[in-house]
Design a protein around this motif. Structure first.
Motif, PDB file in Angstrom:
ATOM      1  N   LEU A 374       0.969  -1.116  -0.056  1.00 24.27           N
ATOM      2  CA  LEU A 374      -0.153  -0.046   0.130  1.00 24.27           C
ATOM      3  C   LEU A 374       0.842   1.257   0.063  1.00 24.27           C
ATOM      4  O   LEU A 374       0.595   2.279  -0.729  1.00 24.27           O
ATOM      5  CB  LEU A 374      -0.961  -0.002   1.189  1.00 24.27           C
ATOM      6  N   ALA A 375       1.980   1.275   0.785  1.00 22.78           N
ATOM      7  CA  ALA A 375       2.801   2.409   0.963  1.00 22.78           C
ATOM      8  C   ALA A 375       3.592   2.464  -0.319  1.00 22.78           C
ATOM      9  O   ALA A 375       3.772   3.660  -0.878  1.00 22.78           O
ATOM     10  CB  ALA A 375       4.026   2.215   1.956  1.00 22.78           C
ATOM     11  N   ALA A 376       4.022   1.364  -1.153  1.00 31.28           N
ATOM     12  CA  ALA A 376       4.503   1.788  -2.420  1.00 31.28           C
ATOM     13  C   ALA A 376       3.679   2.203  -3.386  1.00 31.28           C
ATOM     14  O   ALA A 376       4.017   2.985  -4.342  1.00 31.28           O
ATOM     15  CB  ALA A 376       5.174   0.209  -2.717  1.00 31.28           C
ATOM     16  N   GLY A 377       2.569   1.699  -3.651  1.00 31.37           N
ATOM     17  CA  GLY A 377       1.369   2.314  -4.418  1.00 31.37           C
ATOM     18  C   GLY A 377       1.154   3.714  -4.085  1.00 31.37           C
ATOM     19  O   GLY A 377       1.033   4.479  -4.976  1.00 31.37           O
ATOM     20  N   ALA A 378       1.097   4.009  -3.096  1.00 29.39           N
ATOM     21  CA  ALA A 378       0.830   5.536  -2.571  1.00 29.39           C
ATOM     22  C   ALA A 378       2.099   6.254  -3.039  1.00 29.39           C
ATOM     23  O   ALA A 378       1.799   7.523  -3.635  1.00 29.39           O
ATOM     24  CB  ALA A 378       0.694   5.803  -1.145  1.00 29.39           C
ATOM     25  N   SER A 379       3.256   6.047  -2.683  1.00 31.03           N
ATOM     26  CA  SER A 379       4.475   6.665  -3.334  1.00 31.03           C
ATOM     27  C   SER A 379       4.492   6.781  -4.742  1.00 31.03           C
ATOM     28  O   SER A 379       4.807   7.855  -5.227  1.00 31.03           O
ATOM     29  CB  SER A 379       5.660   6.049  -2.910  1.00 31.03           C
ATOM     30  N   ALA A 380       3.882   5.728  -5.601  1.00 33.35           N
ATOM     31  CA  ALA A 380       4.020   5.708  -6.957  1.00 33.35           C
ATOM     32  C   ALA A 380       3.056   6.954  -7.334  1.00 33.35           C
ATOM     33  O   ALA A 380       3.126   7.341  -8.501  1.00 33.35           O
ATOM     34  CB  ALA A 380       3.673   4.450  -7.385  1.00 33.35           C
ATOM     35  N   ASN A 381       2.001   7.092  -6.523  1.00 31.81           N
ATOM     36  CA  ASN A 381       0.959   8.107  -7.064  1.00 31.81           C
ATOM     37  C   ASN A 381       1.190   9.526  -6.487  1.00 31.81           C
ATOM     38  O   ASN A 381       0.326  10.246  -6.203  1.00 31.81           O
ATOM     39  CB  ASN A 381      -0.510   7.564  -6.480  1.00 31.81           C
ATOM     40  N   GLN A 382       2.305   9.597  -5.777  1.00 34.46           N
ATOM     41  CA  GLN A 382       2.798  10.855  -5.388  1.00 34.46           C
ATOM     42  C   GLN A 382       2.105  11.259  -4.112  1.00 34.46           C
ATOM     43  O   GLN A 382       1.763  12.501  -3.908  1.00 34.46           O
ATOM     44  CB  GLN A 382       2.824  11.910  -6.346  1.00 34.46           C
ATOM     45  N   ILE A 383       1.564  10.360  -2.991  1.00 29.94           N
ATOM     46  CA  ILE A 383       1.048  10.551  -2.017  1.00 29.94           C
ATOM     47  C   ILE A 383       2.078  10.530  -0.820  1.00 29.94           C
ATOM     48  O   ILE A 383       2.720   9.252  -0.754  1.00 29.94           O
ATOM     49  CB  ILE A 383      -0.205   9.511  -1.746  1.00 29.94           C
ATOM     50  N   LYS A 384       1.891  11.521  -0.004  1.00 28.46           N
ATOM     51  CA  LYS A 384       3.206  11.372   1.193  1.00 28.46           C
ATOM     52  C   LYS A 384       2.709  10.726   2.030  1.00 28.46           C
ATOM     53  O   LYS A 384       1.456  10.285   2.545  1.00 28.46           O
ATOM     54  CB  LYS A 384       3.346  12.931   1.784  1.00 28.46           C
ATOM     55  N   SER A 385       4.002  10.021   2.868  1.00 28.02           N
ATOM     56  CA  SER A 385       3.522   8.727   3.919  1.00 28.02           C
ATOM     57  C   SER A 385       2.722   9.492   4.969  1.00 28.02           C
ATOM     58  O   SER A 385       1.690   8.766   5.610  1.00 28.02           O
ATOM     59  CB  SER A 385       4.777   8.360   4.380  1.00 28.02           C
ATOM     60  N   LYS A 386       2.821  10.840   5.146  1.00 29.40           N
ATOM     61  CA  LYS A 386       1.943  11.622   6.320  1.00 29.40           C
ATOM     62  C   LYS A 386       0.774  11.459   5.949  1.00 29.40           C
ATOM     63  O   LYS A 386      -0.407  11.390   6.610  1.00 29.40           O
ATOM     64  CB  LYS A 386       2.500  12.845   6.697  1.00 29.40           C
ATOM     65  N   THR A 387       0.398  11.916   4.556  1.00 27.13           N
ATOM     66  CA  THR A 387      -0.901  12.111   4.258  1.00 27.13           C
ATOM     67  C   THR A 387      -1.657  10.615   4.029  1.00 27.13           C
ATOM     68  O   THR A 387      -2.808  10.400   4.414  1.00 27.13           O
ATOM     69  CB  THR A 387      -0.857  12.731   2.787  1.00 27.13           C
ATOM     70  N   LEU A 388      -0.951   9.709   3.721  1.00 24.76           N
ATOM     71  CA  LEU A 388      -1.566   8.309   3.543  1.00 24.76           C
ATOM     72  C   LEU A 388      -1.720   7.818   5.090  1.00 24.76           C
ATOM     73  O   LEU A 388      -3.117   7.416   5.122  1.00 24.76           O
ATOM     74  CB  LEU A 388      -0.250   7.335   2.995  1.00 24.76           C
ATOM     75  N   GLU A 389      -0.863   8.123   6.139  1.00 20.63           N
ATOM     76  CA  GLU A 389      -1.279   7.661   7.248  1.00 20.63           C
ATOM     77  C   GLU A 389      -2.590   8.602   7.762  1.00 20.63           C
ATOM     78  O   GLU A 389      -3.540   7.965   8.336  1.00 20.63           O
ATOM     79  CB  GLU A 389      -0.150   8.337   8.158  1.00 20.63           C
ATOM     80  N   ARG A 390      -2.766   9.764   7.462  1.00 12.32           N
ATOM     81  CA  ARG A 390      -3.906  10.514   7.657  1.00 12.32           C
ATOM     82  C   ARG A 390      -5.337   9.954   7.265  1.00 12.32           C
ATOM     83  O   ARG A 390      -6.389   9.767   7.776  1.00 12.32           O
ATOM     84  CB  ARG A 390      -4.011  11.961   7.384  1.00 12.32           C
ATOM     85  N   ALA A 391      -5.152   9.505   5.780  1.00 12.28           N
ATOM     86  CA  ALA A 391      -6.277   8.813   5.142  1.00 12.28           C
ATOM     87  C   ALA A 391      -6.660   7.517   5.912  1.00 12.28           C
ATOM     88  O   ALA A 391      -8.016   7.392   5.879  1.00 12.28           O
ATOM     89  CB  ALA A 391      -5.782   8.712   3.547  1.00 12.28           C
ATOM     90  N   ARG A 392      -5.629   6.716   6.302  1.00 14.80           N
ATOM     91  CA  ARG A 392      -5.828   5.371   7.138  1.00 14.80           C
ATOM     92  C   ARG A 392      -6.598   5.751   8.197  1.00 14.80           C
ATOM     93  O   ARG A 392      -7.700   4.968   8.678  1.00 14.80           O
ATOM     94  CB  ARG A 392      -4.635   4.688   7.292  1.00 14.80           C
ATOM     95  N   ASN A 393      -6.125   6.737   8.903  1.00 16.75           N
ATOM     96  CA  ASN A 393      -7.045   7.147  10.164  1.00 16.75           C
ATOM     97  C   ASN A 393      -8.389   7.618   9.951  1.00 16.75           C
ATOM     98  O   ASN A 393      -9.296   7.166  10.584  1.00 16.75           O
ATOM     99  CB  ASN A 393      -6.397   8.213  10.963  1.00 16.75           C
ATOM    100  N   ASN A 394      -8.669   8.259   8.855  1.00 10.21           N
ATOM    101  CA  ASN A 394     -10.045   8.984   8.462  1.00 10.21           C
ATOM    102  C   ASN A 394     -10.810   7.792   8.051  1.00 10.21           C
ATOM    103  O   ASN A 394     -12.012   7.908   8.460  1.00 10.21           O
ATOM    104  CB  ASN A 394      -9.792  10.022   7.406  1.00 10.21           C
ATOM    105  N   LEU A 395     -10.249   6.495   7.408  1.00  8.68           N
ATOM    106  CA  LEU A 395     -11.150   5.768   7.053  1.00  8.68           C
ATOM    107  C   LEU A 395     -11.261   4.622   8.155  1.00  8.68           C
ATOM    108  O   LEU A 395     -12.181   3.712   8.036  1.00  8.68           O
ATOM    109  CB  LEU A 395     -10.469   5.216   5.823  1.00  8.68           C
ATOM    110  N   GLY A 396     -10.655   4.806   9.319  1.00 10.87           N
ATOM    111  CA  GLY A 396     -10.471   3.709  10.302  1.00 10.87           C
ATOM    112  C   GLY A 396     -10.178   2.579   9.929  1.00 10.87           C
ATOM    113  O   GLY A 396     -10.360   1.414  10.509  1.00 10.87           O
ATOM    114  N   CYS A 397      -9.154   2.433   9.225  1.00  8.73           N
ATOM    115  CA  CYS A 397      -8.523   1.238   8.835  1.00  8.73           C
ATOM    116  C   CYS A 397      -7.622   0.496  10.012  1.00  8.73           C
ATOM    117  O   CYS A 397      -7.097   1.264  11.042  1.00  8.73           O
ATOM    118  CB  CYS A 397      -7.369   1.528   7.697  1.00  8.73           C
ATOM    119  N   LYS A 398      -7.502  -0.657   9.722  1.00 13.38           N
ATOM    120  CA  LYS A 398      -6.856  -1.413  10.713  1.00 13.38           C
ATOM    121  C   LYS A 398      -5.880  -2.120  10.299  1.00 13.38           C
ATOM    122  O   LYS A 398      -5.474  -2.446   9.238  1.00 13.38           O
ATOM    123  CB  LYS A 398      -7.972  -2.359  11.465  1.00 13.38           C
TER     124      LYS A 398
END
Length: 437
Positions: A374-398
């Protein structure tokens, strides 16, 4: 072997030494006693030598029986102590005879603030929030970061200080332990307090001692170890009390956001614990040009509101301009508000977060996915790691750990699903059991 049985595995060093010393004396006395007994049964023994041996034996016995000095508690009965009110340099903010800590990020104006305070002390001026004039006194400045000629003196002059009453530490002259020649050395709170005490006696009317920053004067002390810091600051606090001097120690804030302000002072917690008052200097959340001085703790006064000021320059030099209105906020409340703002996206950040949320939803809609993938895909789509973490938190991912030790991410409600695992056998894509089910 006897000593090993008499003392436990962990023992106070002084007590262990006492046991060994007593055992040594006892052993020596027994040897001499046996020798004397043998000589007494010898008819040819010289009476004078017998007398000498007997005297030495008696001396050993007296040495063993002499009571050993041991630590004693010194107690004071509260009824014998006359109550005394707390005296103040700055009423309800900086007490006399005690340690006060000022912490803040670099570049916010801590030195400007200490200069303003020093100037008021030297001329007996009023305080920004109190009409009372302070008692005129001298100031000693320890400044490891600012030059006297081009920074400290101009700021003091602009603040209206009586510079005849300000003394700045340059260095310490101390003898070289090997040659005895006097050399210039850096001041250490652990080594040179007697020299500081001599200066207090010589000047006579010192009301304020500023140590900026305190970490530059700790010498060999590890500033991150509580025990060492307490040992360092204890004598300094005693010195401040004896001479009724307010000690204002300056330090930086450690990195991070939120949490308790008392834990954010750089170094050991013992710095904040030893101080009777702790203040935090920060940038106003709504006005970047404004500074706020906020209470962290004060053990000797009621809780107060904060104060605000700006650093202005009218062409004649920079100076502190205080706001008339108080700041109804504590340092803890400030850090909580700051952390909340950092977590709340605005403008382009909100767009980036929305893109990240859509990406996570799409990737995890079919089921759990390895965190690394998931992190590798986000990086390929130019999504920062902190933004990815916030998105996971917003969605309630486990996140959960698989049997092979790898971590996977899943959306709420997908707890029963497992990560599909595929293998290539003879060029044919083979699905795992879970996929077939």
């Amino acid at each position: 072997m006897q000593l090993m049985e008499e003392a436990p595995d962990i023992w106070h060093t002084a007590e262990w030494v006492r046991l060994i010393r007593e055992a040594s004396v006892r052993r020596d006395a027994l040897i001499r006693a046996k020798s004397l007994a043998a000589e007494l049964n010898d008819p040819s023994a010289d009476p004078a030598l017998l007398a000498d041996d007997a005297e030495r034996l008696a001396k050993l016995i007296r040495t063993r029986e002499r009571p050993q000095a041991r630590p004693q508690l010194q107690l004071v009965r509260v009824a014998d102590v006359e109550p005394e009110p707390v005296t103040w340099l700055w009423p309800n903010r900086i007490p006399l005879g005690k340690l006060t800590l000022l912490c803040g990020d670099p570049g916010l104006g801590k030195s400007h603030l200490t200069t303003d305070i020093a100037a008021r002390v030297t001329r007996g001026d009023r305080w920004p929030d109190d009409p009372t004039r302070c008692q005129i006194g001298s100031v000693i400045l320890f400044s490891a970061e600012d030059d006297v000629a081009d920074t400290i003196r101009p700021r003091l002059d602009r603040a209206g200080a009586d510079v005849r009453k300000v003394h700045v530490l340059e260095s310490v002259k101390a003898p070289n332990p090997k040659t005895g020649v006097m050399e210039r050395r850096s001041f250490s709170l652990g080594e040179h307090l007697p020299a500081l005490e001599q200066c207090l006696q010589t000047i006579g009317d010192v009301r304020l001692l500023v140590i900026d920053p305190v970490s530059s004067y700790t010498g060999k002390t590890d500033s991150h170890k509580n025990a060492e810091v307490r040992t360092l600051l204890g004598p300094l606090a005693d010195l401040a009390q004896r001479y009724d001097v307010a000690v204002l120690a300056v330090t930086h804030l450690s990195k991070g956001s939120g949490g308790k302000a008392v834990y954010r002072a750089t170094g050991s917690l013992a710095f904040a614990a030893a101080a009777r008052a702790v203040w935090m200097l920060a940038r106003d959340l709504d006005d970047p040009a404004k500074r706020v001085l906020l209470p962290v703790k004060c053990n000797v006064a009621k809780e107060l509101t904060g104060l605000a000021f700006k650093i202005r320059d009218d062409g004649g030099g920079s100076f502190v301009a205080w706001d008339a209105d108080p700041v109804p906020m504590t340092a803890d409340e400030y850090l909580a508000a700051e952390a909340k703002r950092q977590d709340k996206p605005e403008g382009d950040d909100a767009t980036a977060l929305g893109v990240a949320v859509d990406f996570v939803k799409e990737q995890l809609s079919a089921g759990p996915m390895l965190s690394a993938e998931l992190a590798a895909g986000a990086s390929a789509n130019q999504i920062k790691s902190k933004t990815l973490e916030r998105a996971r938190n917003n969605l309630g991912c486990k996140a959960r750990k698989r049997g092979d030790g790898k971590w996977e991410v899943l959306l709420p409600g997908h707890e029963q699903r497992q990560t599909p695992h595929r293998g290539d056998v003879d060029g044919v894509d083979v699905l795992g059991d879970v996929d077939r089910q």
